[in-house]
Design a protein around this motif. Structure first.
Motif, PDB file in Angstrom:
ATOM      1  N   PHE A 173       0.810  -1.212   0.000  1.00 42.10           N
ATOM      2  CA  PHE A 173       0.000   0.000   0.000  1.00 42.10           C
ATOM      3  C   PHE A 173       0.849   1.270   0.000  1.00 42.10           C
ATOM      4  N   GLU A 174       2.109   1.134   0.369  1.00 42.13           N
ATOM      5  CA  GLU A 174       2.886   2.330   0.659  1.00 42.13           C
ATOM      6  C   GLU A 174       3.030   3.277  -0.519  1.00 42.13           C
ATOM      7  N   PHE A 175       3.149   2.701  -1.716  1.00 44.71           N
ATOM      8  CA  PHE A 175       3.379   3.574  -2.865  1.00 44.71           C
ATOM      9  C   PHE A 175       2.167   4.442  -3.160  1.00 44.71           C
ATOM     10  N   MET A 176       1.014   4.048  -2.564  1.00 43.87           N
ATOM     11  CA  MET A 176      -0.206   4.810  -2.809  1.00 43.87           C
ATOM     12  C   MET A 176      -0.230   6.117  -2.030  1.00 43.87           C
ATOM     13  N   ASP A 177       0.697   6.247  -1.059  1.00 46.25           N
ATOM     14  CA  ASP A 177       0.597   7.378  -0.148  1.00 46.25           C
ATOM     15  C   ASP A 177       1.053   8.704  -0.747  1.00 46.25           C
ATOM     16  N   SER A 178       1.597   8.695  -1.925  1.00 45.90           N
ATOM     17  CA  SER A 178       2.023   9.950  -2.511  1.00 45.90           C
ATOM     18  C   SER A 178       0.801  10.674  -3.081  1.00 45.90           C
ATOM     19  N   GLU A 183      -0.792   9.891 -13.365  1.00 49.51           N
ATOM     20  CA  GLU A 183       0.411   9.223 -13.868  1.00 49.51           C
ATOM     21  C   GLU A 183       0.901   8.190 -12.869  1.00 49.51           C
ATOM     22  N   LYS A 184       0.076   7.208 -12.656  1.00 52.41           N
ATOM     23  CA  LYS A 184       0.417   6.131 -11.731  1.00 52.41           C
ATOM     24  C   LYS A 184       0.191   4.830 -12.476  1.00 52.41           C
ATOM     25  N   PRO A 185       0.982   3.810 -12.195  1.00 52.79           N
ATOM     26  CA  PRO A 185       0.724   2.509 -12.820  1.00 52.79           C
ATOM     27  C   PRO A 185      -0.573   1.926 -12.271  1.00 52.79           C
ATOM     28  N   LEU A 188      -0.679  -1.666 -10.556  1.00 49.21           N
ATOM     29  CA  LEU A 188      -0.236  -1.784  -9.168  1.00 49.21           C
ATOM     30  C   LEU A 188      -1.310  -1.280  -8.212  1.00 49.21           C
ATOM     31  N   GLN A 189      -1.956  -0.177  -8.609  1.00 48.30           N
ATOM     32  CA  GLN A 189      -3.018   0.365  -7.764  1.00 48.30           C
ATOM     33  C   GLN A 189      -4.158  -0.626  -7.638  1.00 48.30           C
ATOM     34  N   LEU A 190      -4.467  -1.261  -8.756  1.00 42.18           N
ATOM     35  CA  LEU A 190      -5.536  -2.251  -8.772  1.00 42.18           C
ATOM     36  C   LEU A 190      -5.197  -3.420  -7.848  1.00 42.18           C
ATOM     37  N   THR A 191      -3.967  -3.899  -7.968  1.00 36.53           N
ATOM     38  CA  THR A 191      -3.540  -5.028  -7.133  1.00 36.53           C
ATOM     39  C   THR A 191      -3.647  -4.665  -5.651  1.00 36.53           C
ATOM     40  N   ALA A 192      -3.233  -3.437  -5.328  1.00 37.57           N
ATOM     41  CA  ALA A 192      -3.293  -3.004  -3.931  1.00 37.57           C
ATOM     42  C   ALA A 192      -4.732  -3.013  -3.432  1.00 37.57           C
ATOM     43  N   LEU A 193      -5.642  -2.541  -4.261  1.00 39.65           N
ATOM     44  CA  LEU A 193      -7.045  -2.510  -3.863  1.00 39.65           C
ATOM     45  C   LEU A 193      -7.603  -3.927  -3.714  1.00 39.65           C
ATOM     46  N   VAL A 194      -7.232  -4.799  -4.653  1.00 41.00           N
ATOM     47  CA  VAL A 194      -7.683  -6.191  -4.582  1.00 41.00           C
ATOM     48  C   VAL A 194      -7.226  -6.818  -3.266  1.00 41.00           C
ATOM     49  N   GLU A 195      -5.950  -6.591  -2.915  1.00 37.84           N
ATOM     50  CA  GLU A 195      -5.420  -7.164  -1.671  1.00 37.84           C
ATOM     51  C   GLU A 195      -6.163  -6.608  -0.457  1.00 37.84           C
ATOM     52  N   ARG A 196      -6.479  -5.313  -0.531  1.00 41.72           N
ATOM     53  CA  ARG A 196      -7.166  -4.693   0.610  1.00 41.72           C
ATOM     54  C   ARG A 196      -8.572  -5.265   0.779  1.00 41.72           C
ATOM     55  N   GLY A 391      -6.463   7.973  -3.892  1.00 43.74           N
ATOM     56  CA  GLY A 391      -7.127   8.178  -5.172  1.00 43.74           C
ATOM     57  C   GLY A 391      -6.571   7.310  -6.285  1.00 43.74           C
ATOM     58  N   ILE A 392      -7.464   6.834  -7.130  1.00 43.20           N
ATOM     59  CA  ILE A 392      -7.043   6.177  -8.366  1.00 43.20           C
ATOM     60  C   ILE A 392      -7.728   6.953  -9.488  1.00 43.20           C
TER      61      ILE A 392
END
Lengths: 409, 288
Positions: A173-178, A183-185, A188-196, A391-392
């Motif tokens: 999740f850490e990379f989401m904190d910026s 302009e985000k991959p 990766l954001q999707l994977t983070a949300l799926v895991e959450r 945000g995504i």
């Protein structure tokens, strides 16, 4: 449940290695600490003072540890108790009432820190005395629900707010904190949300989804329906428009008159949603229309079939409205409040007004994901106090399809 | 090596009503009778030894209800170098049996014109029995008889930087049974009596230590009185005596066996009236 208390240690504690010993003892016992204040004397004769916040797994653990630490001069920090004032009138807080944030908050009642049961921003805090001398309950209370005679916290004494802790160690999740950015991959954001969401399901946390009409317009509604059907969503907040277009698209194949399959306008399509609202009004409720077979699919259909709660909050612009839409906004907010406890994750899908309205009610501890093509929505949410929002920035339609696929919905 | 700057003036209490009448440490057994005549003779022997070594001795008298008042080291903390005249902080005894001593000692100091400052009543501290100056700091023991927090108040009252050391063996219940300053650089110490943090503190504090073995420590040999270069010991283990002599001390063994029955040795029977407390020489100690 983990309990936290604050202690102090004073004296020549550095050279005597007392501080080191105390911190070692805390960790050895399985508890954790945070140094809230470290005031080291500058010379040998100056004494030092530290304020240590200790978190143990339960009251008994903390009590045992505190007894052990007391031998080494560690004492509970003395706090001023909260000042209470009786509300004089229904719906009016005492002047000088403590205004809340959405962060975890504790109130000092008779020397004990009592956590606020339901953190919510922009409320007052009411202290409900325990029955038969039991512990007091402390709750946030929106202004309109205050009753004459309620004991309300005034001023800032005896109230403490816990800033959210930074997660320890590397996590996906850490990379989401910026900052929020397009302009985000997205993968990766999707994977983070799926895991959450998977973690929420394992932990038994509820998932709240807040939808705007654009979810239907962009073709995302069937994906939300899939997620509901597969048990990934527990409660929905939306407006009259989302429910209307969801039903319209399932009954007539259009969303605001535009075909959801071909994207083409349809003859007389501009009135499609009105006709759908009219029919539902005829049935008396969405549930009755589902029961009668008028609605055969979609998000509202799946929610109704599964008996899941939803709140449709009304607005001045609403057509109809649907009989299920709560037009008294204060009543709608109260109904939403009732459904918030137990929510661990909130997904705000392509909606500005409902996202902000919901953000106002959510405790800061609720993981809030805002998926919107407009990056300003997330910023707005954060600017209004929902600092926890991530945000995504993407088009919800395709994103929801990938999300449902990855979750195996 | 420079001699200790204190240890030439003592307060002692003749054993007029001494006996083992209760048990508040592992050495005390009510069935072991004290021989009053022998006790008085031993006490006089100690007093004469100290005087012969160059010390002066002042007297305070006990009443029958406080038999342990002979152990004047526990009277309180003496700060002979206090700004505005000598200062005395009376002890708060942990055990009810000794609490009657507090006001008797306080009265003596008050009558002698000392400033008497008090600890908060809820905190225990047993005076010089649990606090000895060395290296510009006051080494203060805690757990069995004294509260750690009392050290913070003592520091505030006297201006002395404190090193709190946790005592972990009930047989060595006061710091003055575990530690004996000998000169500005030398000291005896009993590591078995301290927890691992305390050991680290003491190792850092004493430039030239004589660490005692467990048997040596339990013989009470650290409970000695130092007058200049004379070390007056209740018991002198061979190795300890040899090392002290090698360092240039004169070792005198003074039989106080009647008092050891109550868990006290030479140091316990004396209270130094000339200990200077307050800030140590600049640069000798670290912060807080």
């Amino acid at each position: 449940m983990a309990v936290t208390e604050t202690y102090e240690l004073e004296g020549h504690i550095v050279d005597s290695l007392l501080l080191a010993k105390v911190l070692d003892l805390v960790l050895e016992s399985g508890a954790d600490y945070r140094l809230e204040l470290v005031d080291i004397g500058r010379t040998a004769t100056d004494s030092s003072r530290v304020v240590i916040e200790i978190t143990a797994e339960d009251d008994e653990h903390l009590l045992r540890l505190a007894e052990q630490l007391q031998v080494h001069g560690v004492n509970p920090l003395q706090h001023d108790p909260a000042v209470l004032e009786e509300a004089a009138t229904d719906g009016v807080l005492p002047t000088g009432f403590h205004s809340t944030t959405n962060l975890a908050t504790e109130v000092n009642i008779g020397g004990r820190w009592v956590p606020v049961v339901n953190p919510e921003m922009d409320c007052g805090i009411v202290v409900v005395p325990g029955a038969d001398g039991g512990p007091a309950e402390v709750r946030t209370v929106p202004m309109h629900r205050v009753r004459a005679g309620d004991q309300i916290v005034v001023g800032g004494l005896g109230v403490r707010v816990r800033a959210p802790r930074a997660p320890k160690g590397a996590s996906s999740f850490e990379f989401m904190d910026s900052d929020v950015s397009s302009e985000k991959p997205k993968g990766l954001q999707l994977t983070a949300l799926v895991e959450r969401l998977q973690a929420a399901r394992e932990a038994g946390e509820k998932v709240l989804v807040v939808c705007g009409p654009a979810v239907v317009h962009t073709g995302g509604a069937p994906e939300v329906a899939r997620l509901v059907r597969a048990g990934w969503i527990d409660v929905l907040f939306a407006g009259n428009g989302f429910a209307t277009h969801d039903i319209e698209s399932n009954v007539l194949g259009t969303s605001l008159g535009v075909s959801v399959t071909s994207g083409a306008g349809t003859e007389g399509g501009h009135s499609n949603h009105l006709r759908v609202i009219n029919e539902i009004r005829g049935h008396g409720s969405i549930a009755a229309a589902v029961e009668a077979g008028y609605v055969g699919g979609g998000v509202m259909y799946e929610l109704t079939k599964r008996g899941l709660p939803f709140v449709l909050g009304g607005s001045i612009r609403d057509d109809g409205p649907l009989p299920d839409t709560t037009t008294d906004v204060v009543a709608a907010a109260d109904r939403m409040r009732e459904l918030v406890p137990g929510v661990g994750v909130a997904l705000m899908l392509a909606t500005t007004l409902h996202a902000i309205a919901t953000g106002n009610l959510l405790p800061g501890a609720v993981d809030t994901w805002c998926i919107d093509i407009n990056q300003a929505v997330v910023t707005k949410l954060a600017d209004r106090g929902s600092h926890q929002a991530r945000g995504i920035v993407t088009d919800v339609g395709p994103f929801l399809r990938q999300l449902a696929d990855q979750l195996g919905a | 090596m420079a001699e200790l700057e204190w240890g030439r003036r003592y307060l002692m209490c003749p054993p007029e009503h001494f006996g083992v009448l209760y048990e508040i440490n592992p050495w005390m057994h009510e069935e072991v009778a004290v021989d009053p005549d022998r006790a008085l003779a031993q006490w006089e022997g100690l007093r004469d030894t100290l005087v012969a070594a160059g010390a002066t001795v002042e007297l305070v008298h006990q009443t029958a209800e406080v038999p342990d008042m002979v152990f004047s080291a526990n009277a309180g903390i003496v700060n002979a170098s206090a700004v505005g005249g000598p200062q005395f902080v009376p002890s708060h005894f942990r055990h009810a049996e000794r609490q009657g001593e507090t006001e008797q000692f306080a009265t003596w100091f008050d009558d002698a014109g000392w400033t008497v400052d008090r600890l908060p009543t809820e905190l225990d501290h047993e005076g010089a029995g649990d606090a000895l100056p060395f290296g510009g700091v006051l080494v203060s023991g805690y757990r069995f008889r004294s509260d750690q927090q009392a050290a913070t108040h003592l520091s505030r009252l006297t201006g002395a930087p404190v090193r709190s050391v946790e005592l972990v063996d009930e047989r060595l219940y006061h710091v003055d049974i575990t530690f004996c300053p000998l000169s500005d650089r030398h000291a005896m110490g009993a590591p078995m009596a301290w927890d691992r943090y305390g050991r680290q503190v003491m190792e850092a504090l004493v430039p030239e230590p004589l660490w005692l073995t467990d048997d040596e420590a339990l013989s009470f040999c650290a409970n000695s009185v130092v007058v200049g270069t004379t070390v007056v010991m209740p018991v002198t283990p061979v190795r300890v005596g040899r090392q002290l002599e090698a360092w240039g001390f004169d070792v005198v063994t003074c039989d106080v066996s009647e008092f050891l029955k109550a868990g006290g040795g030479c140091r316990c029977l004396t209270l130094a009236l000339d200990t200077p407390l307050g800030p140590g020489p600049a640069g000798t100690t670290g912060p807080g």
